[in-house]
Design a protein around this motif. Structure first.
Motif, PDB file in Angstrom:
ATOM      1  N   HIS A  31       0.868  -1.163   0.132  1.00 37.31           N
ATOM      2  CA  HIS A  31      -0.226  -0.062  -0.026  1.00 37.31           C
ATOM      3  C   HIS A  31       0.694   1.368  -0.028  1.00 37.31           C
ATOM      4  O   HIS A  31       0.566   2.322  -0.380  1.00 37.31           O
ATOM      5  N   TYR A  32       2.141   1.222   0.509  1.00 40.09           N
ATOM      6  CA  TYR A  32       2.945   2.283   0.502  1.00 40.09           C
ATOM      7  C   TYR A  32       4.368   2.145  -0.247  1.00 40.09           C
ATOM      8  O   TYR A  32       4.774   1.036   0.155  1.00 40.09           O
ATOM      9  N   ARG A  33       4.733   3.206  -1.034  1.00 43.39           N
ATOM     10  CA  ARG A  33       5.952   2.881  -1.526  1.00 43.39           C
ATOM     11  C   ARG A  33       6.678   4.311  -1.335  1.00 43.39           C
ATOM     12  O   ARG A  33       6.400   5.354  -1.993  1.00 43.39           O
ATOM     13  N   LEU A  34       8.050   4.243  -0.950  1.00 46.35           N
ATOM     14  CA  LEU A  34       8.800   5.544  -0.524  1.00 46.35           C
ATOM     15  C   LEU A  34       9.239   6.347  -1.902  1.00 46.35           C
ATOM     16  O   LEU A  34       9.807   5.467  -2.688  1.00 46.35           O
ATOM     17  N   GLN A  35       8.977   7.318  -2.234  1.00 42.36           N
ATOM     18  CA  GLN A  35       9.107   8.131  -3.507  1.00 42.36           C
ATOM     19  C   GLN A  35      10.528   8.905  -3.330  1.00 42.36           C
ATOM     20  O   GLN A  35      11.448   9.249  -4.171  1.00 42.36           O
ATOM     21  N   PHE A  36      10.506   9.732  -2.169  1.00 37.55           N
ATOM     22  CA  PHE A  36      11.395  10.617  -1.888  1.00 37.55           C
ATOM     23  C   PHE A  36      11.676  10.968  -0.164  1.00 37.55           C
ATOM     24  O   PHE A  36      10.674  10.945   0.328  1.00 37.55           O
ATOM     25  N   GLU A  37      12.786  10.992   0.286  1.00 34.38           N
ATOM     26  CA  GLU A  37      13.209  11.430   1.629  1.00 34.38           C
ATOM     27  C   GLU A  37      14.375  12.226   1.662  1.00 34.38           C
ATOM     28  O   GLU A  37      15.470  11.882   1.144  1.00 34.38           O
ATOM     29  N   ASN A  38      14.313  13.326   2.554  1.00 35.80           N
ATOM     30  CA  ASN A  38      15.431  14.003   3.115  1.00 35.80           C
ATOM     31  C   ASN A  38      15.122  14.390   4.388  1.00 35.80           C
ATOM     32  O   ASN A  38      14.024  13.935   4.976  1.00 35.80           O
ATOM     33  N   GLU A  39      16.061  15.388   5.012  1.00 36.99           N
ATOM     34  CA  GLU A  39      15.740  15.721   6.482  1.00 36.99           C
ATOM     35  C   GLU A  39      14.501  16.749   6.580  1.00 36.99           C
ATOM     36  O   GLU A  39      14.228  16.947   7.873  1.00 36.99           O
ATOM     37  N   ARG A  40      13.768  17.107   5.657  1.00 33.78           N
ATOM     38  CA  ARG A  40      12.826  17.597   5.857  1.00 33.78           C
ATOM     39  C   ARG A  40      11.214  17.165   5.581  1.00 33.78           C
ATOM     40  O   ARG A  40      10.403  17.479   6.128  1.00 33.78           O
ATOM     41  N   VAL A  41      11.288  15.871   4.453  1.00 33.78           N
ATOM     42  CA  VAL A  41      10.317  15.496   4.065  1.00 33.78           C
ATOM     43  C   VAL A  41      10.249  14.063   3.752  1.00 33.78           C
ATOM     44  O   VAL A  41      11.431  13.702   3.269  1.00 33.78           O
ATOM     45  N   GLN A  42       9.293  13.429   3.928  1.00 37.61           N
ATOM     46  CA  GLN A  42       9.114  11.945   3.326  1.00 37.61           C
ATOM     47  C   GLN A  42       7.830  11.956   2.391  1.00 37.61           C
ATOM     48  O   GLN A  42       6.953  12.064   2.895  1.00 37.61           O
ATOM     49  N   VAL A  43       8.233  11.642   1.119  1.00 44.67           N
ATOM     50  CA  VAL A  43       7.252  11.525   0.339  1.00 44.67           C
ATOM     51  C   VAL A  43       6.649  10.041  -0.215  1.00 44.67           C
ATOM     52  O   VAL A  43       7.705   9.279  -0.698  1.00 44.67           O
ATOM     53  N   VAL A  44       5.576   9.444   0.150  1.00 42.31           N
ATOM     54  CA  VAL A  44       5.147   8.251  -0.173  1.00 42.31           C
ATOM     55  C   VAL A  44       3.712   7.974  -0.927  1.00 42.31           C
ATOM     56  O   VAL A  44       3.054   8.917  -0.726  1.00 42.31           O
ATOM     57  N   ASP A  45       3.886   7.124  -1.906  1.00 44.55           N
ATOM     58  CA  ASP A  45       2.817   6.935  -2.875  1.00 44.55           C
ATOM     59  C   ASP A  45       1.966   6.060  -2.034  1.00 44.55           C
ATOM     60  O   ASP A  45       2.465   4.953  -1.220  1.00 44.55           O
ATOM     61  N   VAL A  46       0.611   6.080  -2.060  1.00 45.06           N
ATOM     62  CA  VAL A  46      -0.384   5.349  -1.521  1.00 45.06           C
ATOM     63  C   VAL A  46      -1.178   4.607  -2.282  1.00 45.06           C
ATOM     64  O   VAL A  46      -1.755   5.457  -3.487  1.00 45.06           O
ATOM     65  N   HIS A  47      -1.436   3.406  -2.331  1.00 47.18           N
ATOM     66  CA  HIS A  47      -2.590   2.693  -3.195  1.00 47.18           C
ATOM     67  C   HIS A  47      -3.228   1.540  -2.357  1.00 47.18           C
ATOM     68  O   HIS A  47      -2.641   0.806  -1.673  1.00 47.18           O
ATOM     69  N   TYR A  48      -4.646   1.747  -2.424  1.00 48.32           N
ATOM     70  CA  TYR A  48      -5.551   0.616  -1.817  1.00 48.32           C
ATOM     71  C   TYR A  48      -6.440   0.214  -2.740  1.00 48.32           C
ATOM     72  O   TYR A  48      -7.136   1.277  -3.540  1.00 48.32           O
ATOM     73  N   GLY A  49      -6.467  -0.922  -3.022  1.00 53.64           N
ATOM     74  CA  GLY A  49      -7.420  -1.690  -4.099  1.00 53.64           C
ATOM     75  C   GLY A  49      -8.738  -1.581  -3.253  1.00 53.64           C
ATOM     76  O   GLY A  49      -8.882  -1.310  -1.955  1.00 53.64           O
ATOM     77  N   PRO A  50      -9.805  -1.709  -4.004  1.00 60.61           N
ATOM     78  CA  PRO A  50     -11.144  -1.902  -3.429  1.00 60.61           C
ATOM     79  C   PRO A  50     -11.249  -2.626  -2.214  1.00 60.61           C
ATOM     80  O   PRO A  50     -10.912  -3.926  -2.247  1.00 60.61           O
ATOM     81  N   HIS A  51     -11.698  -2.104  -0.934  1.00 61.70           N
ATOM     82  CA  HIS A  51     -12.095  -3.139   0.106  1.00 61.70           C
ATOM     83  C   HIS A  51     -10.696  -3.466   0.694  1.00 61.70           C
ATOM     84  O   HIS A  51     -10.953  -4.323   1.610  1.00 61.70           O
ATOM     85  N   GLU A  52      -9.695  -3.041   0.308  1.00 68.74           N
ATOM     86  CA  GLU A  52      -8.308  -3.466   1.114  1.00 68.74           C
ATOM     87  C   GLU A  52      -8.104  -2.835   2.261  1.00 68.74           C
ATOM     88  O   GLU A  52      -8.457  -1.551   2.517  1.00 68.74           O
ATOM     89  N   LYS A  53      -7.510  -3.524   3.022  1.00 67.19           N
ATOM     90  CA  LYS A  53      -7.182  -3.081   4.592  1.00 67.19           C
ATOM     91  C   LYS A  53      -5.790  -2.972   4.701  1.00 67.19           C
ATOM     92  O   LYS A  53      -4.910  -3.837   4.290  1.00 67.19           O
ATOM     93  N   SER A  54      -5.191  -2.271   5.704  1.00 67.59           N
ATOM     94  CA  SER A  54      -3.946  -2.163   6.050  1.00 67.59           C
ATOM     95  C   SER A  54      -3.878  -2.669   7.503  1.00 67.59           C
ATOM     96  O   SER A  54      -4.400  -2.953   8.174  1.00 67.59           O
ATOM     97  N   GLU A  55      -2.316  -3.030   7.807  1.00 71.45           N
ATOM     98  CA  GLU A  55      -2.090  -3.364   9.196  1.00 71.45           C
ATOM     99  C   GLU A  55      -1.758  -2.033   9.992  1.00 71.45           C
ATOM    100  O   GLU A  55      -1.451  -1.209   9.392  1.00 71.45           O
TER     101      GLU A  55
END
Length: 151
Positions: A31-55
């Motif tokens: 569901h989460y894929r890191l795209q970019f990170e530095n000392e100021r921000v963390q940018v993460v792609d988020v994807h949930y299919g229909p009715h999917e749940k996370s831990e």
């Protein structure tokens, strides 16, 4: 004495493991894929299919930008449930939090989470959780610390 050092080392390793295990890109790579990170921000792609749940996982405080609309249920570590109807293109502020997510819709949900670190996070504390963020508010959050760090 050797036993104390060994026990202390085991405890430190366990704590480090638990801390790392909460990172959504590690706990929920589906569901989460890191795209970019530095000392100021963390940018993460988020994807949930229909009715999917996370831990259960955690994020630093930040802004979620919905690429597609969706009906999402967030359950925090205390069991408090919040449902959000996200609109495509909408940005929402989230304080640092641990939660589970469920896509209640019949369509996939896609977004980008921009986790704010350090001084940037402190300047955003006046925003309410799950609240939409205006472009002006986001610009203020991101601009204030830059002005403070210029020579």
């Amino acid at each position: 004495m050797l036993c104390r050092f060994f026990c202390a080392g085991v405890i430190v390793c366990l704590v480090a493991n638990v801390s790392a295990a909460q990172d959504p890109t590690k706990v929920e790579p589906k569901h989460y894929r890191l795209q970019f990170e530095n000392e100021r921000v963390q940018v993460v792609d988020v994807h949930y299919g229909p009715h999917e749940k996370s831990e259960m996982h955690e994020h630093p405080g930040g802004v979620s930008v919905s690429v597609t609309g969706g009906h999402l249920r967030f359950t925090d570590q205390n069991g408090k449930v919040t449902e959000v109807y996200a609109k495509a293109g909408e940005a929402r502020w989230f304080p640092p939090f641990k939660h589970k997510v469920e896509n209640l819709g019949d369509e996939p949900y896609n977004g980008v989470y921009i986790g704010i670190k350090g001084k940037l996070a402190a300047s955003a504390n006046e925003l309410q959780p799950y609240s939409p963020v205006s472009p002006e508010q986001l610009a203020k959050i991101l601009a204030e610390p830059r002005a403070a760090t210029k020579p």
